[in-house]
Design a protein around this motif. Structure first.
Motif, PDB file in Angstrom:
ATOM      1  N   UNK A   1     -34.960  43.772   6.354  1.00  0.00           N
ATOM      2  CA  UNK A   1     -35.241  44.156   4.970  1.00  0.00           C
ATOM      3  C   UNK A   1     -36.662  44.730   4.850  1.00  0.00           C
ATOM      4  N   UNK A   2     -37.610  44.121   5.527  1.00  0.00           N
ATOM      5  CA  UNK A   2     -38.987  44.632   5.528  1.00  0.00           C
ATOM      6  C   UNK A   2     -39.014  46.054   6.074  1.00  0.00           C
ATOM      7  N   UNK A   3     -38.357  46.267   7.182  1.00  0.00           N
ATOM      8  CA  UNK A   3     -38.327  47.599   7.791  1.00  0.00           C
ATOM      9  C   UNK A   3     -37.679  48.599   6.844  1.00  0.00           C
ATOM     10  N   UNK A   4     -36.546  48.222   6.295  1.00  0.00           N
ATOM     11  CA  UNK A   4     -35.820  49.121   5.390  1.00  0.00           C
ATOM     12  C   UNK A   4     -36.671  49.482   4.168  1.00  0.00           C
ATOM     13  N   UNK A   5     -37.313  48.483   3.569  1.00  0.00           N
ATOM     14  CA  UNK A   5     -38.102  48.727   2.362  1.00  0.00           C
ATOM     15  C   UNK A   5     -39.358  49.544   2.631  1.00  0.00           C
ATOM     16  N   UNK A   6     -40.046  49.239   3.706  1.00  0.00           N
ATOM     17  CA  UNK A   6     -41.323  49.903   3.988  1.00  0.00           C
ATOM     18  C   UNK A   6     -41.156  51.212   4.750  1.00  0.00           C
TER      19      UNK A   6
ATOM     20  N   UNK B   1     -40.291  25.389  16.089  1.00  0.00           N
ATOM     21  CA  UNK B   1     -40.950  26.491  16.793  1.00  0.00           C
ATOM     22  C   UNK B   1     -41.041  27.666  15.826  1.00  0.00           C
ATOM     23  N   UNK B   2     -41.996  28.532  16.091  1.00  0.00           N
ATOM     24  CA  UNK B   2     -42.109  29.740  15.271  1.00  0.00           C
ATOM     25  C   UNK B   2     -40.912  30.646  15.554  1.00  0.00           C
ATOM     26  N   UNK B   3     -40.629  31.524  14.615  1.00  0.00           N
ATOM     27  CA  UNK B   3     -39.536  32.474  14.821  1.00  0.00           C
ATOM     28  C   UNK B   3     -39.780  33.324  16.063  1.00  0.00           C
ATOM     29  N   UNK B   4     -41.022  33.672  16.312  1.00  0.00           N
ATOM     30  CA  UNK B   4     -41.345  34.461  17.508  1.00  0.00           C
ATOM     31  C   UNK B   4     -41.031  33.676  18.779  1.00  0.00           C
ATOM     32  N   UNK B   5     -41.391  32.389  18.788  1.00  0.00           N
ATOM     33  CA  UNK B   5     -41.102  31.554  19.959  1.00  0.00           C
ATOM     34  C   UNK B   5     -39.595  31.389  20.148  1.00  0.00           C
ATOM     35  N   UNK B   6     -38.875  31.227  19.049  1.00  0.00           N
ATOM     36  CA  UNK B   6     -37.415  31.092  19.152  1.00  0.00           C
ATOM     37  C   UNK B   6     -36.779  32.375  19.672  1.00  0.00           C
ATOM     38  N   UNK B   7     -37.281  33.505  19.222  1.00  0.00           N
ATOM     39  CA  UNK B   7     -36.761  34.774  19.743  1.00  0.00           C
ATOM     40  C   UNK B   7     -37.001  34.893  21.240  1.00  0.00           C
ATOM     41  N   UNK B   8     -38.176  34.468  21.669  1.00  0.00           N
ATOM     42  CA  UNK B   8     -38.501  34.509  23.098  1.00  0.00           C
ATOM     43  C   UNK B   8     -37.566  33.593  23.881  1.00  0.00           C
TER      44      UNK B   8
ATOM     45  N   UNK C   1     -45.485  47.317   8.177  1.00  0.00           N
ATOM     46  CA  UNK C   1     -44.301  46.641   8.725  1.00  0.00           C
ATOM     47  C   UNK C   1     -44.711  45.608   9.765  1.00  0.00           C
ATOM     48  N   UNK C   2     -45.588  45.992  10.664  1.00  0.00           N
ATOM     49  CA  UNK C   2     -46.052  45.067  11.718  1.00  0.00           C
ATOM     50  C   UNK C   2     -46.711  43.835  11.121  1.00  0.00           C
ATOM     51  N   UNK C   3     -47.572  44.034  10.131  1.00  0.00           N
ATOM     52  CA  UNK C   3     -48.251  42.903   9.488  1.00  0.00           C
ATOM     53  C   UNK C   3     -47.254  41.969   8.810  1.00  0.00           C
ATOM     54  N   UNK C   4     -46.310  42.548   8.086  1.00  0.00           N
ATOM     55  CA  UNK C   4     -45.322  41.728   7.376  1.00  0.00           C
ATOM     56  C   UNK C   4     -44.423  40.970   8.347  1.00  0.00           C
ATOM     57  N   UNK C   5     -44.010  41.629   9.416  1.00  0.00           N
ATOM     58  CA  UNK C   5     -43.150  40.975  10.409  1.00  0.00           C
ATOM     59  C   UNK C   5     -43.924  39.890  11.150  1.00  0.00           C
ATOM     60  N   UNK C   6     -45.167  40.174  11.511  1.00  0.00           N
ATOM     61  CA  UNK C   6     -45.986  39.160  12.188  1.00  0.00           C
ATOM     62  C   UNK C   6     -46.130  37.909  11.334  1.00  0.00           C
ATOM     63  N   UNK C   7     -46.255  38.103  10.037  1.00  0.00           N
ATOM     64  CA  UNK C   7     -46.396  36.962   9.126  1.00  0.00           C
ATOM     65  C   UNK C   7     -45.149  36.073   9.157  1.00  0.00           C
TER      66      UNK C   7
END
Length: 123
Positions: free
Chosen positions: A55-60, A5-12, A79-85
């Motif tokens: 890390x993405x959030x911290x860096x950007x 499953x995608x990470x998003x699906x697993x989080x859900x 940040x949104x684009x990188x996290x969505x990816x």
């Protein structure tokens, strides 16, 4: 059984399981154990995603732990684009299954069945 499953699906699914646990529905011990075991397996599978996301959030965000669209729209969008990816990346998780017959006699809300659907075997 292994699932992909995608990470998003697993989080859900993880959030659904956590909500189910808070509902304090009484289930057979074996079923409850499988649910908790799957929760832990999903949490472990999501660890690299969570670390990458942080890390993405911290860096950007210039070292901050969050950024808002109002304060810095450019950084927020990046940040949104990188996290969505990375949220779309697939993770494989070994899950324990439960039999539908083990929960069939229980009155459960649809949200509970939805939360457990990926681990239920008919029979």
């Amino acid at each position: 059984m292994k699932i992909k499953k995608s990470n998003a699906e697993l989080e859900q699914k993880l959030e659904q399981i956590k909500t189910l646990i808070k509902q304090k529905i009484e289930l057979p011990s074996k079923t409850s154990y499988a649910i908790i075991k799957n929760k832990i397996a999903i949490e472990r599978a999501l660890e690299p995603f969570v670390l990458s996301r942080d890390e993405i959030i911290k860096n950007k965000a210039g070292g901050k732990t969050s950024v808002s669209a109002k304060d810095d729209p450019k950084a927020f969008n990046e940040i949104c684009e990188a996290i969505n990816e990375i949220a779309l990346e697939l993770s494989e998780v070994e899950i324990s299954t439960i039999k539908l017959s083990d929960i069939a006699e229980r009155e459960m809300p649809l949200s509970a069945i939805d939360a457990l659907s990926f681990m239920i075997e008919e029979g």
